[in-house]
Design an enzyme around this catalytic site. Structure first.
Site, short mmCIF file in Angstrom:
data_model
loop_
_atom_site.label_atom_id
_atom_site.label_comp_id
_atom_site.label_asym_id
_atom_site.label_seq_id
_atom_site.Cartn_x
_atom_site.Cartn_y
_atom_site.Cartn_z
N ASP A 1 0.09 55.60 94.41
CA ASP A 1 -0.74 56.42 95.30
C ASP A 1 -2.17 55.91 95.22
OD1 ASP A 1 1.64 57.84 95.35
OD2 ASP A 1 0.69 59.81 95.17
N LYS B 1 -1.13 60.30 102.61
CA LYS B 1 -1.26 61.45 101.71
C LYS B 1 -2.61 62.11 101.93
CE LYS B 1 -1.56 62.38 96.69
NZ LYS B 1 -1.40 61.78 95.35
N LYS C 1 2.69 63.00 102.71
CA LYS C 1 2.61 63.73 101.44
C LYS C 1 1.43 64.69 101.48
CE LYS C 1 2.01 63.23 96.42
NZ LYS C 1 1.99 62.30 95.27
#
Length: 216
Positions: free
Chosen positions: A91, A153, A182
């Site tokens: 991430d 995300k 996400k």
């Protein structure tokens, strides 16, 4: 969907600065026990966690975290080292200053470079929605898709706010299934989890999942 089915969408997360191995080991065990999608932990614990879980649970870690203003070379090194240490998912945080300055080519090139460092591992790109306008978020959706990242995300959870329903609706409209989504940061109820999933999120990043989903 019953509460326990939600676990398979959860990145069970512990990213506090003062986290110690005993706590990381505990969330790894919980991730295995409850069948979470992954555990998301600091890079310094990846190798130890990967050895602890073996093939039973994907390890996720964070790159350029939480501010995103490291150089591209640093992010690439971090990602490559994390993969070497056993991370299955990365991430990364974009350079938010570049987004504000409309340096879109630089962001695209950086995501491409980190993706190359990840190889076949999943790459999720954190755009820190609370610091961007809707127009900027829409542009970031296009760039993340163009770069071939696996997920866009919302948030680190370390800035001024976390995921919002509005942002997941915006992501779903803009990415149109071309990458996954996400939601992370501030997810504090089972009802929130269910609504984020209904709106189009494919993953939820939260440290509260086990407590919330096992409560009577």
């Amino acid at each position: 969907m019953n509460k326990h089915e939600i676990f398979r969408f959860i990145d069970h997360t512990l990213l506090k600065q003062n986290a110690v191995w005993e706590q990381i080991r505990e969330i790894c065990q919980e991730g295995m026990d409850f069948g979470t999608a992954s555990v998301c932990i600091p890079p310094s614990f990846v190798k130890q966690a990967a050895e602890f879980v073996g093939e039973r649970l994907p390890i996720c870690t964070v790159i350029g975290f939480p501010n995103g203003y490291q150089t591209t070379a640093v992010k690439v090194f971090e990602a490559a080292e994390a993969v070497q240490n056993g991370a299955a998912e990365i991430d990364m945080v974009i350079n938010i200053g570049w987004a504000k300055a409309k340096s879109y080519d630089a962001i695209l090139q950086e995501i491409n470079a980190v993706k190359d460092a990840c190889g076949e591992k999943r790459l999720k790109v954190i755009i820190e929605t609370c610091l961007l306008t809707d127009e900027e978020k829409e542009k970031m959706c296009d760039i993340v898709v163009e770069a071939g990242a696996d997920f866009i995300k919302t948030s680190t959870g370390f800035s001024t706010a976390g995921a919002t329903f509005h942002d997941i609706e915006l992501f779903a409209r803009c990415v149109r299934g071309r990458c996954k989504i996400k939601a992370a940061g501030g997810i504090s109820t089972v009802e929130d989890m269910e609504k984020f999933l209904d709106l189009g999120a494919d993953r939820l990043g939260t440290s509260r999942a086990v407590k919330l989903l096992t409560a009577e």
